[in-house]
Scaffold this motif. Structure first.
Motif, PDB file in Angstrom:
ATOM      1  N   HIS A  98       0.829  -0.997   0.115  1.00  0.00           N
ATOM      2  CA  HIS A  98       0.081  -0.009   0.241  1.00  0.00           C
ATOM      3  C   HIS A  98       0.936   1.357   0.088  1.00  0.00           C
ATOM      4  O   HIS A  98       2.017   1.367   0.765  1.00  0.00           O
ATOM      5  N   ALA A 140       0.659   4.035   1.482  1.00  0.00           N
ATOM      6  CA  ALA A 140       0.699   4.551   2.840  1.00  0.00           C
ATOM      7  C   ALA A 140       2.002   3.823   3.541  1.00  0.00           C
ATOM      8  O   ALA A 140       2.607   4.439   4.319  1.00  0.00           O
ATOM      9  N   HIS A 141       1.807   2.452   3.291  1.00  0.00           N
ATOM     10  CA  HIS A 141       3.142   1.816   4.159  1.00  0.00           C
ATOM     11  C   HIS A 141       4.255   2.215   3.335  1.00  0.00           C
ATOM     12  O   HIS A 141       5.494   2.022   4.118  1.00  0.00           O
ATOM     13  N   CYS A 167      -3.998  13.868  11.243  1.00  0.00           N
ATOM     14  CA  CYS A 167      -3.748  13.527   9.415  1.00  0.00           C
ATOM     15  C   CYS A 167      -4.992  12.623   8.776  1.00  0.00           C
ATOM     16  O   CYS A 167      -5.008  12.653   7.720  1.00  0.00           O
ATOM     17  N   ARG A 168      -5.830  12.139   9.743  1.00  0.00           N
ATOM     18  CA  ARG A 168      -6.822  10.974   9.263  1.00  0.00           C
ATOM     19  C   ARG A 168      -8.097  11.953   8.932  1.00  0.00           C
ATOM     20  O   ARG A 168      -8.790  11.197   8.009  1.00  0.00           O
ATOM     21  N   LYS A 187       1.955  10.977   6.072  1.00  0.00           N
ATOM     22  CA  LYS A 187       1.011  10.642   4.857  1.00  0.00           C
ATOM     23  C   LYS A 187       0.886   9.072   5.202  1.00  0.00           C
ATOM     24  O   LYS A 187      -0.255   8.616   4.906  1.00  0.00           O
ATOM     25  N   GLY A 188       1.735   8.437   5.788  1.00  0.00           N
ATOM     26  CA  GLY A 188       1.551   6.976   6.383  1.00  0.00           C
ATOM     27  C   GLY A 188       0.432   6.926   7.307  1.00  0.00           C
ATOM     28  O   GLY A 188      -0.336   6.080   7.364  1.00  0.00           O
ATOM     29  N   THR A 236      -2.157   8.498   7.714  1.00  0.00           N
ATOM     30  CA  THR A 236      -3.574   8.595   7.331  1.00  0.00           C
ATOM     31  C   THR A 236      -4.336   7.121   7.185  1.00  0.00           C
ATOM     32  O   THR A 236      -5.487   7.061   7.014  1.00  0.00           O
ATOM     33  N   LYS A 237      -3.438   6.315   6.777  1.00  0.00           N
ATOM     34  CA  LYS A 237      -3.948   4.789   6.651  1.00  0.00           C
ATOM     35  C   LYS A 237      -3.511   3.924   7.753  1.00  0.00           C
ATOM     36  O   LYS A 237      -4.119   2.771   7.994  1.00  0.00           O
ATOM     37  N   VAL A 238      -2.276   4.151   8.277  1.00  0.00           N
ATOM     38  CA  VAL A 238      -1.697   3.222   9.227  1.00  0.00           C
ATOM     39  C   VAL A 238      -1.871   3.723  10.669  1.00  0.00           C
ATOM     40  O   VAL A 238      -1.687   5.007  11.145  1.00  0.00           O
ATOM     41  N   ALA A 239      -2.518   2.742  11.482  1.00  0.00           N
ATOM     42  CA  ALA A 239      -2.854   3.166  13.039  1.00  0.00           C
ATOM     43  C   ALA A 239      -1.177   3.577  13.733  1.00  0.00           C
ATOM     44  O   ALA A 239      -0.162   3.270  13.274  1.00  0.00           O
TER      45      ALA A 239
END
Length: 286
Positions: free
Chosen positions: A2, A4-5, A169-170, A226-227, A229-232
């Motif tokens: 992904h 984000a990762h 960021c989320r 940026k990461g 936004t999708k990664v806890a």
């Protein structure tokens, strides 16, 4: 993988360069933190093309995250200049346990046995690494109890910063969040420029170094945000375990800093404990 990762991974790689750049910086520790943040904030503003508006409530939270970041960087920079790169990088990496603990406390998530045992193992490693400056003679790096304590304190500040940043960021523009976080952190460091002996660049080479460090800082924080936004936050913290490995490897080749016996044993113990705790956090986050 992904995006984000991938962004998070590259951001962590760039962050791993930070201890080395602090050691090589021509300025004093707090001044180094200040200038890298201000340069990074300017680059962030240019990258966002001035579109950095945030709601007042979010802006206050991000500015507070900037304060926590400033405290983290100043304390960590001093720690890097006081103790070995390996110890400073490893001890500040206890922040993932703090992030997980806060998330579990507020989100009422169960605390697995891996987290408890891993935390105890990591703590025993910290004790081993912080026995005192005497064990530094086993290697080429010079250890310091004060430096180790500063690195530990920095971990608490960064844990709070990471949690606030991840939440911001989320829901909002990461370019705006990155700009205000870096700008506020830089301004919180400004008073320290007048305390240290070498707080201002004295020539073009010193200014160029800080400009380069600011670029690395901007790229690292933007990609990490940026990461987020999708990664806890807890997962991002786990991936951050690569930072001390990167820093220690670079320090070995560039600074000829060979870890001492107690430092190496304590570092290995810390990493073993964090690895065990990471398994529990991965299950909790999932």
């Amino acid at each position: 993988m992904h995006p984000a990762h991938l962004a998070l991974g590259i951001g962590i790689l760039l962050s791993g360069l930070s201890p080395i750049l602090v050691r090589l910086s021509p300025l004093d520790p707090a001044a180094t933190a200040c200038w890298r943040l201000l340069v990074a904030a300017l680059l962030s503003l240019l990258f966002a093309r001035g579109a950095v508006r945030l709601p007042a409530k979010v802006l206050i939270a991000v500015v507070f995250a900037g304060f926590l970041l400033a405290a983290d960087l100043v304390l960590w920079n001093i720690a890097i200049m006081t103790t070995t790169v390996m110890e400073a990088a490893l001890l500040v990496m206890l922040y993932p346990l703090l992030v997980a603990g806060i998330e579990i406390l507020f989100l009422k998530r169960p605390l697995g046995w891996q987290m408890i045992v891993g935390g105890l193992i990591a703590f025993s490693g910290v004790v081993l690494m912080s026995l005192g400056p005497g064990f530094g003679s086993f290697g080429s790096g010079k250890s310091s109890t004060l430096g180790n304590l500063l690195a530990l304190t920095a971990a608490f500040f960064y844990a709070g910063c990471l949690l606030i940043t991840a939440r911001s960021c989320r829901g909002y523009d990461i370019k705006a969040v990155t700009f205000w976080e870096l700008l506020s952190a830089g301004f919180f460091c400004v008073p320290l420029l007048f305390v240290e002996d070498h707080g201002m660049p004295r020539d073009g080479s010193e200014a160029g170094f800080m400009a380069l460090y600011g670029l690395v800082t901007f790229a690292g924080y933007y990609l990490i945000n940026k990461g987020l936004t999708k990664v806890a936050a807890s997962v991002a913290a786990i991936l951050g375990y690569a930072q001390p490995v990167i820093a220690s490897v670079i320090a070995f080749f560039l600074l000829s800093e060979v870890p001492g016996g107690f430092a190496l044993a304590g570092g290995a113990t810390v990493m073993a404990g964090l690895a065990l705790a990471a398994q529990a956090k991965a299950k909790v986050a999932g």
